[in-house]
Design an enzyme around this catalytic site. Structure first.
Site, PDB file in Angstrom:
ATOM      1  N   ASP A 110     -22.618 -22.430 -16.450  1.00 13.86           N
ATOM      2  CA  ASP A 110     -21.943 -23.465 -15.658  1.00 13.86           C
ATOM      3  C   ASP A 110     -21.681 -24.720 -16.506  1.00 13.86           C
ATOM      4  O   ASP A 110     -20.611 -25.314 -16.435  1.00 13.86           O
ATOM      5  CB  ASP A 110     -22.850 -23.832 -14.459  1.00 13.86           C
ATOM      6  N   TRP A 140     -21.685 -33.089 -12.820  1.00 14.73           N
ATOM      7  CA  TRP A 140     -21.689 -31.757 -13.443  1.00 14.73           C
ATOM      8  C   TRP A 140     -22.777 -31.561 -14.490  1.00 14.73           C
ATOM      9  O   TRP A 140     -22.901 -30.473 -15.042  1.00 14.73           O
ATOM     10  CB  TRP A 140     -20.324 -31.451 -14.068  1.00 14.73           C
ATOM     11  N   ASN A 141     -23.537 -32.589 -14.793  1.00 12.81           N
ATOM     12  CA  ASN A 141     -24.450 -32.417 -15.929  1.00 12.81           C
ATOM     13  C   ASN A 141     -25.754 -31.689 -15.584  1.00 12.81           C
ATOM     14  O   ASN A 141     -26.324 -31.021 -16.442  1.00 12.81           O
ATOM     15  CB  ASN A 141     -24.724 -33.756 -16.606  1.00 12.81           C
ATOM     16  N   GLU A 191     -16.862 -30.131  -9.055  1.00 11.45           N
ATOM     17  CA  GLU A 191     -15.877 -29.048  -9.202  1.00 11.45           C
ATOM     18  C   GLU A 191     -15.973 -28.401 -10.590  1.00 11.45           C
ATOM     19  O   GLU A 191     -15.504 -27.283 -10.804  1.00 11.45           O
ATOM     20  CB  GLU A 191     -14.456 -29.577  -8.962  1.00 11.45           C
ATOM     21  N   VAL A 226     -19.675 -44.798 -11.888  1.00  7.49           N
ATOM     22  CA  VAL A 226     -19.603 -46.064 -11.143  1.00  7.49           C
ATOM     23  C   VAL A 226     -18.294 -46.166 -10.353  1.00  7.49           C
ATOM     24  O   VAL A 226     -18.327 -46.527  -9.163  1.00  7.49           O
ATOM     25  CB  VAL A 226     -19.818 -47.273 -12.083  1.00  7.49           C
ATOM     26  N   GLU A 281     -26.584 -42.746  -7.384  1.00  6.62           N
ATOM     27  CA  GLU A 281     -27.143 -42.528  -8.733  1.00  6.62           C
ATOM     28  C   GLU A 281     -25.959 -42.508  -9.685  1.00  6.62           C
ATOM     29  O   GLU A 281     -25.249 -41.509  -9.779  1.00  6.62           O
ATOM     30  CB  GLU A 281     -27.879 -41.187  -8.775  1.00  6.62           C
ATOM     31  N   CYS A 302     -27.066 -39.390 -17.738  1.00  6.13           N
ATOM     32  CA  CYS A 302     -26.746 -40.733 -17.236  1.00  6.13           C
ATOM     33  C   CYS A 302     -27.669 -41.808 -17.799  1.00  6.13           C
ATOM     34  O   CYS A 302     -27.249 -42.928 -18.055  1.00  6.13           O
ATOM     35  CB  CYS A 302     -26.832 -40.740 -15.723  1.00  6.13           C
ATOM     36  N   LYS A 348     -28.254 -53.071 -10.576  1.00  2.25           N
ATOM     37  CA  LYS A 348     -26.887 -53.557 -10.848  1.00  2.25           C
ATOM     38  C   LYS A 348     -25.873 -52.433 -10.512  1.00  2.25           C
ATOM     39  O   LYS A 348     -26.048 -51.738  -9.512  1.00  2.25           O
ATOM     40  CB  LYS A 348     -26.801 -54.071 -12.288  1.00  2.25           C
ATOM     41  N   GLU A 405     -34.270 -41.803  -6.348  1.00  2.00           N
ATOM     42  CA  GLU A 405     -34.588 -40.403  -6.117  1.00  2.00           C
ATOM     43  C   GLU A 405     -36.005 -40.145  -6.626  1.00  2.00           C
ATOM     44  O   GLU A 405     -36.578 -40.942  -7.351  1.00  2.00           O
ATOM     45  CB  GLU A 405     -33.577 -39.505  -6.857  1.00  2.00           C
TER      46      GLU A 405
HETATM   47  P1  NAD Z   1     -17.589 -38.292 -11.016  1.00  4.17           P
HETATM   48  O1  NAD Z   1     -17.842 -39.641 -10.484  1.00  4.17           O
HETATM   49  O2  NAD Z   1     -16.259 -37.993 -11.579  1.00  4.17           O
HETATM   50  O3  NAD Z   1     -17.821 -37.193  -9.862  1.00  4.17           O
HETATM   51  C1  NAD Z   1     -19.045 -37.082  -9.183  1.00  4.17           C
HETATM   52  C2  NAD Z   1     -18.847 -36.309  -7.892  1.00  4.17           C
HETATM   53  O4  NAD Z   1     -18.122 -37.118  -6.980  1.00  4.17           O
HETATM   54  C3  NAD Z   1     -18.050 -35.017  -8.038  1.00  4.17           C
HETATM   55  O5  NAD Z   1     -18.649 -34.029  -7.235  1.00  4.17           O
HETATM   56  C4  NAD Z   1     -16.679 -35.397  -7.506  1.00  4.17           C
HETATM   57  O6  NAD Z   1     -15.962 -34.307  -6.969  1.00  4.17           O
HETATM   58  C5  NAD Z   1     -17.055 -36.368  -6.415  1.00  4.17           C
HETATM   59  N1  NAD Z   1     -16.022 -37.325  -6.023  1.00  4.17           N
HETATM   60  C6  NAD Z   1     -15.027 -37.845  -6.773  1.00  4.17           C
HETATM   61  N2  NAD Z   1     -14.302 -38.717  -6.051  1.00  4.17           N
HETATM   62  C7  NAD Z   1     -14.849 -38.758  -4.820  1.00  4.17           C
HETATM   63  C8  NAD Z   1     -14.549 -39.489  -3.635  1.00  4.17           C
HETATM   64  N3  NAD Z   1     -13.548 -40.354  -3.576  1.00  4.17           N
HETATM   65  N4  NAD Z   1     -15.329 -39.296  -2.549  1.00  4.17           N
HETATM   66  C9  NAD Z   1     -16.370 -38.435  -2.595  1.00  4.17           C
HETATM   67  N5  NAD Z   1     -16.689 -37.721  -3.683  1.00  4.17           N
HETATM   68  C10 NAD Z   1     -15.947 -37.874  -4.794  1.00  4.17           C
HETATM   69  O7  NAD Z   1     -18.750 -38.015 -12.049  1.00  4.17           O
HETATM   70  P2  NAD Z   1     -18.922 -36.780 -13.063  1.00  4.17           P
HETATM   71  O8  NAD Z   1     -17.867 -36.914 -14.112  1.00  4.17           O
HETATM   72  O9  NAD Z   1     -19.030 -35.523 -12.299  1.00  4.17           O
HETATM   73  O10 NAD Z   1     -20.361 -37.078 -13.678  1.00  4.17           O
HETATM   74  C11 NAD Z   1     -20.563 -37.986 -14.712  1.00  4.17           C
HETATM   75  C12 NAD Z   1     -21.036 -39.322 -14.179  1.00  4.17           C
HETATM   76  O11 NAD Z   1     -22.176 -39.132 -13.354  1.00  4.17           O
HETATM   77  C13 NAD Z   1     -21.462 -40.273 -15.280  1.00  4.17           C
HETATM   78  O12 NAD Z   1     -20.995 -41.562 -15.011  1.00  4.17           O
HETATM   79  C14 NAD Z   1     -22.972 -40.223 -15.194  1.00  4.17           C
HETATM   80  O13 NAD Z   1     -23.612 -41.353 -15.712  1.00  4.17           O
HETATM   81  C15 NAD Z   1     -23.199 -40.043 -13.755  1.00  4.17           C
HETATM   82  N6  NAD Z   1     -24.526 -39.451 -13.495  1.00  4.17           N
HETATM   83  C16 NAD Z   1     -25.512 -40.226 -12.939  1.00  4.17           C
HETATM   84  C17 NAD Z   1     -26.767 -39.715 -12.744  1.00  4.17           C
HETATM   85  C18 NAD Z   1     -27.873 -40.552 -12.133  1.00  4.17           C
HETATM   86  O14 NAD Z   1     -28.816 -39.986 -11.613  1.00  4.17           O
HETATM   87  N7  NAD Z   1     -27.816 -41.872 -12.165  1.00  4.17           N
HETATM   88  C19 NAD Z   1     -27.057 -38.398 -13.089  1.00  4.17           C
HETATM   89  C20 NAD Z   1     -26.027 -37.627 -13.646  1.00  4.17           C
HETATM   90  C21 NAD Z   1     -24.771 -38.169 -13.848  1.00  4.17           C
END
Ligand code: NAD
Length: 483
Positions: A93, A151-152, A178, A229, A249, A283, A450, A457
């Site tokens: 995956d 996705w990570n 996705e 963010v 998160e 993250c 911030k 979590e």
């Molecule tokens: P992303 O913000 O592009 O997507 C995250 C999820 O949100 C996906 O499932 C996406 O389909 C969904 N999404 C997108 N737009 C939406 C909307 N308008 N309403 C509802 N859902 C929506 O993030 P990504 O590229 O999948 O992951 C990378 C990011 O996640 C990085 O910024 C990383 O730092 C962060 N992250 C944070 C943590 C944490 O615990 N703080 C852990 C892992 C990743």
């Protein structure tokens, strides 16, 4: 690939397919091959999941915490028994090396199920004596919770959200990223096998629009997002319109500070873990590595030596310790940042290139002489790019470390005990490390301050975010009234 999920969605205790949704191809990042296709949830599928969750939740909430916890602990055991199979799926995956997924994904998910399974029976209210009268409080579930994943860490995120939600008596609908839709389906399967009643943990696939339709649905009571963010801002404001509870998160650009007196190898090891694990797609990574001037040359030399032993290759080979990026688009984003680093005058000391092979492979990359105003020091890259910045003294590095909108994590390496605590105390971050980096045991609260997030979590803190308190005043005597 063995043991693939058999359909796109998991609703009311069973796999559900609906090929009328938009197809989403699942790509193995090490080769670029399509390994599966799932279909985005249509409004009917979303509706089915919400109705199943609502119908199941009330009965689940009436069960004792001990009974709920038993189910979660059984699920933890099944996850551990199947760790190898689940780790292989996680590697397909995400592209993360099996060497990592065997110890960091299903195992971390199992820890969350076990931990919150254990806590479930302890979720009590309190008795507040008021002379003759008293107040008692009851900790109640929120209802239907929506989890939206990045996705990570697809297995881990599905469990970190699902386990506390279920322990508190809620139902969950989880929408994976996705990019990595497969692993959460396995979590749903295992929960059912462990005895979870149907409808309490549902998985629906889709892009942001499916996430948004869940967030805005009035039948949903809480939203927990792991993502960037910008997505967090959208989801938080949509949830606010419906007065829903949230956990956010989000991303980071965290400082990792290495003082002159640090143990050199530990500091270098911390910087490697905090920048190159999961090909840098974490993250909480410490991507701004502030190194005090006196140790800078030794640090860069030792880092370069240790980077020689990176084994870049097929993530399914357990000898590989550095795999591909998750997708071609994420790789292109990171390549763009590397180009910016060069343009803006950072000194490339390692890596910087794409590997000439199939899949989405970038070399582990280090820039030195990075300054605070450079793009690579300000923006989250989410790839294997370490920025090394110099500093002179403690006050200066604290001010510079805090000069960001992010606040997820922070680390400090020093042998001076007082300084370690003083510096960590002054850093604006939620998840911090002293002489270590990126440990995330389930017992420790995890989350940012911030722009990096709201809520926590893991740990007992997560319970606050999946439950609410009812307070009941009990009068023993007569009611006095003005008339
Ligand atoms: P992303 O913000 O592009 O997507 C995250 C999820 O949100 C996906 O499932 C996406 O389909 C969904 N999404 C997108 N737009 C939406 C909307 N308008 N309403 C509802 N859902 C929506 O993030 P990504 O590229 O999948 O992951 C990378 C990011 O996640 C990085 O910024 C990383 O730092 C962060 N992250 C944070 C943590 C944490 O615990 N703080 C852990 C892992 C990743």
């Amino acid at each position: 690939m063995s043991q693939q999920p058999t359909a796109s969605h998991f609703i009311n205790g069973a796999y559900v397919e609906d090929t009328s949704g938009t197809p989403i191809q699942v790509i193995f990042p090490a080769t670029g091959e399509v390994i599966a296709t799932v279909y985005a949830a249509t409004p009917q599928i979303v509706d089915q999941a919400i109705e199943a969750a609502r119908a199941a939740q009330k009965q689940w909430a009436k069960m004792s915490g001990t009974e709920r916890g038993r189910v979660l602990r059984r699920a933890a055991d099944i996850m551990r028994e199947r760790n190898h199979e689940l780790s292989v799926l996680e590697t397909y995956d995400t592209g993360k090396p099996l060497q990592e997924t065997l110890v960091a994904d299903a195992t971390s998910g199992a820890d969350a199920l076990e931990y919150f399974g254990g806590l479930a029976a302890t979720l009590t209210g309190e008795h507040i004596p008021l002379g003759e009268d008293w107040v008692y409080t009851v900790r109640e579930p929120l209802g239907v919770c929506v989890g939206i994943g990045a996705w990570n860490y697809p297995t881990q995120i599905a469990c970190w959200k699902g386990a506390p939600a279920l322990a508190c008596g809620n139902a969950m609908i989880f929408k994976p990223s996705e990019t990595t839709p497969l692993c959460a389906l396995k979590v749903a399967e295992i929960l059912i096998e462990a005895g979870l009643p149907a409808g309490l943990y549902n998985v629906v696939q889709g892009l942001g629009d499916v996430g948004a339709s869940l967030v805005t649905d009035p039948r949903v009571d809480k939203v927990s997002l792991t993502g960037s963010v910008p997505t967090g801002r959208k989801v938080y404001s949509a949830a606010a319109a419906g007065m829903k509870h949230v956990t956010m998160e989000l991303g980071g650009k965290s400082p990792l500070i290495v003082f002159d007196d640090a143990d050199l190898d530990n500091a270098v090891g911390g910087a490697i873990n905090g920048n190159f694990y999961a090909s840098g797609q974490v993250c909480s990574n410490g991507t701004r590595v502030f190194v005090q001037k006196g140790i800078k040359d030794a640090f860069l030399k030792r880092l370069a030596e240790r980077m020689q032993s990176a084994v870049i290759g097929d993530p399914l080979d357990e000898a590989t310790n550095f795999g591909p990026m998750v997708s071609a688009s994420q790789m292109d984003i990171v390549k763009g940042y590397i180009a910016k680093g060069l343009d803006e005058g950072a000194r490339l000391v390692a890596g910087g290139g794409q590997l000439e092979r199939d899949g989405f492979y970038l070399e582990p990359t280090v820039f030195a002489d990075v300054t605070d105003d450079m793009t690579i020091a300000r923006e989250e890259i989410f790839g294997p790019v370490m920025a090394v910045l110099d500093f002179e003294d403690e006050a200066e590095v604290i001010a510079r470390a805090n000069a960001t909108d992010f606040g997820l994590s922070a680390g400090v390496f020093t042998r001076d005990l007082s300084r370690a605590h003083r510096v960590i105390g002054a850093l604006e971050a939620g998840s911090c490390f002293i002489n270590s980096y990126n440990d995330a045991p389930v017992e420790a609260p995890f989350g940012g301050v911030k722009a990096s997030g709201v809520g926590r979590e893991n740990s007992k803190e997560a319970i606050q975010h999946y439950s609410q308190v009812k307070s009941v005043y009990v009068r023993m005597g007569d009611v006095e009234a003005a008339f």
